[in-house]
Design an enzyme around this catalytic site. Structure first.
Site, PDB file in Angstrom:
ATOM      1  N   HIS A 277       0.830  -1.218   0.000  1.00 31.55           N
ATOM      2  CA  HIS A 277       0.000   0.000   0.000  1.00 31.55           C
ATOM      3  C   HIS A 277       0.864   1.267   0.000  1.00 31.55           C
ATOM      4  CE1 HIS A 277      -3.923  -2.030   0.843  1.00 31.55           C
ATOM      5  NE2 HIS A 277      -3.146  -2.930   1.392  1.00 31.55           N
TER       6      HIS A 277
ATOM      7  N   ASN B 211     -10.347  -2.695   2.409  1.00 32.34           N
ATOM      8  CA  ASN B 211     -10.024  -2.722   0.978  1.00 32.34           C
ATOM      9  C   ASN B 211     -11.282  -2.450   0.163  1.00 32.34           C
ATOM     10  OD1 ASN B 211      -7.286  -3.286   1.172  1.00 32.34           O
ATOM     11  ND2 ASN B 211      -7.539  -5.492   0.925  1.00 32.34           N
TER      12      ASN B 211
ATOM     13  N   TYR C 125       0.675  -4.258  12.084  1.00 28.69           N
ATOM     14  CA  TYR C 125       0.633  -2.827  11.761  1.00 28.69           C
ATOM     15  C   TYR C 125       1.419  -1.991  12.756  1.00 28.69           C
ATOM     16  CZ  TYR C 125      -2.714  -3.875   8.075  1.00 28.69           C
ATOM     17  OH  TYR C 125      -3.307  -4.360   6.944  1.00 28.69           O
TER      18      TYR C 125
END
Ligand code: HDE
Length: 693
Positions: free
Chosen positions: A80, A152, A366
């Protein structure tokens, strides 16, 4: 006196001026300074020994500037990396309290948000319209801390377990020995991996569909993908799936257009989003959930913890819970969009996780990636990441600490300083879900059916969408150098649908249905699900679109004015394209400046076009103009034209189509309304069929 005061105020508000209120050198008022606040007397020349001599190490001003520059880039996101964001507001609808106690979801509450859209595979400088999944990440700055919904534009994913993610990404990224292709899944390593990973088949159907080449970031759906939990004030737990629906509808470009847009304007999506927000045409999405009990989940013939499955809307309809409007572009791309750190673990009381094994892995990943990308556990202090609600604890120090905590005690409990910072009964508490079992590494049997939902997706498509999916697979598998990989993939498609595998095999020029694959579970036939199709029930509108008029000096002024009025009344923009960028005079004697010029603005950049040359000889000898028209036709666009454009249509080889193609509209007295109406269909799909597309 008053004047002096206001002047000071203005200068201290200048962007990039740090600590301006403390500056004590009025004589150097607006001077550039070093990072330490030292006014700079010369920003053009390095310190040297004599005018032609060597540079001096002593030049601390040069060294500070160059050092800072040398460190400007931070690692791009490992996935991304290419993305674009904007600020906005989320407003909750009424009636959510039964589902969740989350403060930001209570009736009428408005919450600031920051949303970032991205492609997955390409690097930060890759083109916008690559065939890829799009990230749709939203940070809600709620009164109970930040909530990140990191989704998404497709409702399922390639893999079921986080431990496979590095393999998936390594396979799609440029091949390590040669470092190509960039931003593409059309290569052997990707298809090698997915063809050995049957759970990917459902997602591959989505990625080979037009969803992977959106017309605009404003025209994409968003999905939370995993099943989450919501908890209400009474402690009742409900499973939910998140859906964002764009107000403008879900639209895509066609493949050949995507390929050409990437050359003509690699920034197509970010330019479109930025431009819409700049002119006050604010993009909007409605947020809904599919809410269901655990009991209901147990009645489905798929597992809601499996991220390669969706919950068809026929089983659980969407329940709207709020809407988001993006209304402010960032002031600085790096400071805001690039440094934005989204983490699925950022939840608020009233929202909790499920045991989806992909989600569970993400909860770790993350935070970890932010530490490496932003370099410090203090990344939450960067303005774009800082909660707008109170944040207070005894975590201390580390790189780039921006806070200056006061006091002697940095621990809890303490009785030396204000010891009132303690845990709170209303704080986040995990759902007390009962869990029991052996420690093991095993895939649940309930995850084993990899083809039923892929087949349902296929049968839910319109003929146009089916054609495009075959085209997508045909293009990608056609790029493979290893036949065995191609054949394995055909074997998977044979388990989805005969028409699909035969269509792809035909595109590839191979006979048969690939390598026979034995599925772990025989796929079943299910009823089609209409909402899976983009075009079965698409809105009839040109809102948010751009219509281009190709014209020449002496352009028909009345027509231009009428077209502009009609296009704008329908919520779209008009762009005037002429052979040259400079101003020209219309038939009415008015001087106008075109929005762009022919060579710089191919028709792929527009949604529908009008051909209105001043004279019938105009443009007929111009190759760029002929390509412009041919492409608009090949990309199934509605083409309005004046009588003077007949020769150009002939030159482009489509003169004979005028009588049989409903997308070719002669602009006479009522022609403009007709043109707008046809353009609202988005594309002339029948043309594609006729041309054997
Ligand atoms: Fe991500 N993903 N992801 N992902 N993802 C990242 O985090 C990861 C997955 C998604 O605009 C990274 O900050 C793992 C699913 C978006 O900044 C990283 C797994 C979905 C964004 C990461 C997944 C997503 C990311 C890279 C499998 C849809 C961009 C930089 C377990 C629900 C956020 C970063 C932005 C970014 C890991 C799978 C969405 C490395 C391990 C499924 C929208 O942490």
């Amino acid at each position: 006196m008053v004047k002096k005061k206001s002047k000071r105020k203005r200068s201290s508000a200048k962007s990039g001026e740090k600590g301006a209120t403390h500056q004590t050198a009025p004589s150097v008022g607006d001077a550039l300074t070093t990072n330490q606040g030292l006014p700079i007397s010369d920003n053009q020349n390095t310190l040297t020994v004599g005018p032609r001599g060597p540079q001096l190490l002593e030049d601390h001003i040069l060294r500070e500037k160059i050092t800072h520059f040398d460190h400007e880039r931070i690692p791009e996101r490992v996935v991304h990396a290419r993305g674009y964001g904007a600020h906005g507001t989320f407003e909750a609808y009424e009636g959510n309290e039964e589902l969740t106690k989350a403060a930001f979801l209570q009736a009428g509450v408005e919450t600031e948000v920051f949303a970032r859209f991205s492609t997955v595979a390409g690097s930060a400088g890759s083109p916008d319209v690559a065939r890829d999944v799009r990230g749709f990440a939203t940070k809600f700055y709620t009164s109970e801390g930040n909530y990140d919904l990191v989704g998404n534009n497709m409702p399922v994913f390639f893999i079921q377990d986080a431990i496979k993610f590095p393999d998936l990404i390594h396979s799609v990224k440029p091949e390590p020995d040669r470092d190509f292709p960039q931003a593409q899944s059309a290569h052997d390593t990707f298809w090698d991996f997915v063809s050995l990973t049957p759970e990917a088949v459902h997602m591959l159907m989505w990625v080979m569909s037009d969803r992977a080449i959106p017309r605009s970031l404003r025209m994409m759906e968003g999905f939370g993908v995993h099943t989450f939990r919501m908890v209400n004030a009474k402690g009742k737990v409900t499973f939910v799936k998140f859906h964002w629906r764009p107000k403008l509808g879900t639209f895509s470009v066609v493949w050949d257009e995507a390929v050409k847009i990437n050359g003509a304007d690699p920034d197509y999506h970010r330019r479109d989003l930025w431009g819409a927000i700049e002119k006050g045409d604010f993009p909007e999405w409605e947020l809904s959930v599919q809410a269901f009990s655990e009991r209901k989940a147990n009645s489905f013939d798929f597992d809601v913890l499996d991220p390669t499955k969706l919950v068809p809307e026929e089983l659980v309809p969407l329940r709207p819970i709020g809407r988001m409007v993006l209304n402010r572009n960032v002031d600085n791309f790096f400071a805001e969009t690039e440094q934005a750190a989204f983490c699925p673990s950022h939840v608020v009381p009233g929202i909790d996780f499920s045991n989806d094994p992909l989600l569970q892995g993400r909860l770790f990943s993350y935070l970890d990636t932010q530490l490496s990308r932003l370099g410090s556990p203090n990344f939450h202090q960067i303005p774009i990441n800082a909660p707008k609600s109170r944040s207070a604890n005894f975590q201390r120090d580390a790189h780039m600490q921006m806070d200056v905590p006061k006091g002697r005690a940095a621990y809890e409990p303490n009785s030396l300083d204000d010891g009132s910072l303690r845990e709170h009964p209303d704080g986040f508490a995990s759902v007390p879900a009962g869990e029991e079992g052996q420690k093991l590494r095993v895939r649940p049997e309930s995850f084993a059916d990899h083809y039923t939902q892929a087949r349902q997706f296929w049968t839910s498509m319109t003929d146009v969408e089916k054609r495009h999916i075959i085209g997508g697979f045909g293009f990608e598998l056609g790029k493979l150098g290893v036949d065995a990989v191609r054949d394995r993939m055909l074997g998977h498609l044979a388990l989805v649908d005969d028409q699909l595998v035969d269509g792809v095999a035909e595109k590839l020029g191979v006979s048969g249905r690939g390598t026979k694959i034995k599925p772990a579970v025989e796929p079943k036939d299910t009823k089609p699900s209409a909402p899976l199709s983009q075009y079965a029930d698409a809105p009839h509108s040109i809102e948010g679109r751009t219509i281009a008029v190709l014209t020449t000096p002496g352009a028909p002024s009345r027509l231009l004015a009428a077209v502009k009025k009609a296009v704008e009344a329908a919520g779209a923009d008009l762009a005037i394209i002429a052979p040259k960028k400079g101003p020209f005079t219309t038939s009415g004697g008015k001087e106008i400046s075109p929005d762009d010029f022919l060579g710089g603005a191919p028709s792929v950049l527009f949604d529908a076009v009008i051909l209105a040359p001043a004279d019938e000889d105009d443009l007929v000898g111009d190759h760029a103009a002929i390509d412009w028209v041919r492409d608009a036709f090949a990309h199934l666009k509605v083409i309005g034209f004046t009588d003077a454009a007949h020769a150009l249509l002939e030159k482009a080889g489509i003169g004979a189509e005028v009588d049989r193609d409903e997308g070719l509209v002669l602009l006479k007295s009522n022609g403009i309304d007709e043109f707008i109406e046809r353009a609202k269909q988005h594309r002339i799909w029948a043309r594609e069929e006729r041309m054997g597309g």
